[in-house]
Design a protein around this motif. Sequence first.
Motif, PDB file in Angstrom:
ATOM      1  N   SER A  63     -15.518   5.766  63.237  1.00 37.56           N
ATOM      2  CA  SER A  63     -15.774   4.689  64.022  1.00 37.56           C
ATOM      3  C   SER A  63     -14.458   4.579  65.128  1.00 37.56           C
ATOM      4  O   SER A  63     -14.656   4.034  66.351  1.00 37.56           O
ATOM      5  N   CYS A  95     -23.660   4.040  59.070  1.00 40.59           N
ATOM      6  CA  CYS A  95     -22.668   5.226  59.141  1.00 40.59           C
ATOM      7  C   CYS A  95     -23.059   6.488  59.757  1.00 40.59           C
ATOM      8  O   CYS A  95     -22.492   7.165  60.475  1.00 40.59           O
ATOM      9  N   SER A 149     -24.575   3.176  67.594  1.00 38.50           N
ATOM     10  CA  SER A 149     -23.510   3.116  67.035  1.00 38.50           C
ATOM     11  C   SER A 149     -22.775   1.745  67.427  1.00 38.50           C
ATOM     12  O   SER A 149     -22.193   1.320  66.586  1.00 38.50           O
ATOM     13  N   GLU A 150     -23.094   1.429  68.572  1.00 38.45           N
ATOM     14  CA  GLU A 150     -22.529   0.101  69.151  1.00 38.45           C
ATOM     15  C   GLU A 150     -22.931  -1.013  68.501  1.00 38.45           C
ATOM     16  O   GLU A 150     -22.249  -1.845  67.881  1.00 38.45           O
ATOM     17  N   PHE A 176     -23.088   9.925  66.642  1.00 36.10           N
ATOM     18  CA  PHE A 176     -22.624   9.842  68.026  1.00 36.10           C
ATOM     19  C   PHE A 176     -21.262  10.481  68.287  1.00 36.10           C
ATOM     20  O   PHE A 176     -20.809  10.900  69.140  1.00 36.10           O
ATOM     21  N   TRP A 177     -20.592  10.145  67.094  1.00 36.09           N
ATOM     22  CA  TRP A 177     -19.005  10.762  67.015  1.00 36.09           C
ATOM     23  C   TRP A 177     -19.107  12.198  67.365  1.00 36.09           C
ATOM     24  O   TRP A 177     -18.402  13.026  67.990  1.00 36.09           O
ATOM     25  N   ALA A 202     -25.668   6.746  61.951  1.00 33.92           N
ATOM     26  CA  ALA A 202     -25.815   6.605  63.553  1.00 33.92           C
ATOM     27  C   ALA A 202     -24.289   6.669  64.051  1.00 33.92           C
ATOM     28  O   ALA A 202     -23.979   7.616  65.027  1.00 33.92           O
ATOM     29  N   ILE A 203     -23.277   6.073  63.491  1.00 32.05           N
ATOM     30  CA  ILE A 203     -22.102   6.033  63.892  1.00 32.05           C
ATOM     31  C   ILE A 203     -21.347   7.353  63.967  1.00 32.05           C
ATOM     32  O   ILE A 203     -20.826   8.008  65.135  1.00 32.05           O
ATOM     33  N   GLY A 208     -25.026  12.387  59.260  1.00 30.77           N
ATOM     34  CA  GLY A 208     -24.827  12.094  60.818  1.00 30.77           C
ATOM     35  C   GLY A 208     -24.208  13.346  61.425  1.00 30.77           C
ATOM     36  O   GLY A 208     -24.952  13.534  62.591  1.00 30.77           O
ATOM     37  N   SER A 253     -25.658   6.183  70.921  1.00 28.37           N
ATOM     38  CA  SER A 253     -24.614   5.602  71.435  1.00 28.37           C
ATOM     39  C   SER A 253     -24.931   3.936  71.488  1.00 28.37           C
ATOM     40  O   SER A 253     -24.233   3.163  70.786  1.00 28.37           O
TER      41      SER A 253
END
Length: 409
Positions: free
Chosen positions: A258, A189, A36-37, A195-196, A191-192, A14, A33
């Motif tokens: 997250s 994880c 992730s959501e 984006f983070w 994608a999460i 990621g 985004s």
Amino acid sequence: MKVWIKYLLGAFIGILVAFIFPSGNAGFVSVMSFLSELFIRTGRYIVIPLIFTTAIESVNKLRTSKLLLKTTSLTFLIIVASTLILTFVGLISILIVKLPRIPITVDVAAEIKGINVKQLILSLFPYSGFAALLDGSFLLVSLVAAFLIGWESASEEIMFKPIFALADSASKLFYNIATFFTEIMSVFCIAIVCFWAVQFRGIIEMGIYTPMILLLFVDFLIVVGVIYPLILHFVCHDPHPYKVLYASIAPMVLSFFSGDANLALPLANRHCRESLGIRRRSRGFTYPLFANFARGGSALVSAVSFILIWRSYSSLGISFFDVLWIFALSFGLSFIFGGIPTGGAFILLTILCNEYARGFETSYLLLQPASLIMGSFATLLDTVTAMFGSYIVAVKTKMVEHHTIKHFI
């Protein structure tokens, strides 16, 4: 492959993707985004069913074995003690280390979500008992309902045996479903974390928040590398206190990136069972309590942030009574953040600024760009606290089957 390796690998991929693609690409950021959501919602999908059914079984067994009072007392004792320790560590570190001032900019105060304590209390008892399963953020609502069912089903074991059997079977079913979810979350994880990392790039490129991030990282290392293992060694006489930290790697990765206190709960529950050997009757009741009330991470981060803001606004020293006020408010308010699984640290900071007044009412805007990393460290510390706390309670109540480290998942 070990679960923690899968999550670390997902986090690495990621971060790599985030730095390969340009952060200024609006389309890429929008897609990350959304994903992730979506994946966070997917991960939280099984939380309430798992917590509700497992808590019924746990409370029933704890009451039957006459361990409910001892387990509850130990849990809240550790919650209070851990919050005191984390708040103290945060204050001491920021008072000793004088971070560079943050340049004061003129911004318009945005509307910040507050905490309605009365509404939180009322929400514990909705108009319909079935509504307790509808709130996916405030876990305590469903936990209260599960406690009542578990308590009463233990009063007449023969009469309510079908209810207990149903909850017991449902708990095992949802645990198996949660196991599947925790496996696919190692992929989600990516994608999460991506984006983070995109947001983090914007924070770190400013440069002004780097010292605060380093201080929070050092505080984290002191807590999980020194304080918690020492407590575990002396309280539980455990010759291998770092095994809890090892079992917490995957939940820590997921919670940090997250920033969601509830998302890592199924994964932590799985590690509590399959790595640490905590029996279901213990972890099914204690871990949700820690997840709701042990929010010392938010207290630590908000205390550090408030004093950093103070020093950015004024060159005057901080009096003992002001330090005591910051400590008391950060410590006390942290216990009511159970209904706020994300962003609790920044919300607590806004409350501190508003309550202190004297021109500080909108000073939280200085750290608004860094709210992402504040939430990450707060959730990370809260997750580790829940893991260590659940293990200590299980050991002291003799509800743990010790596993060798090589058998950890």
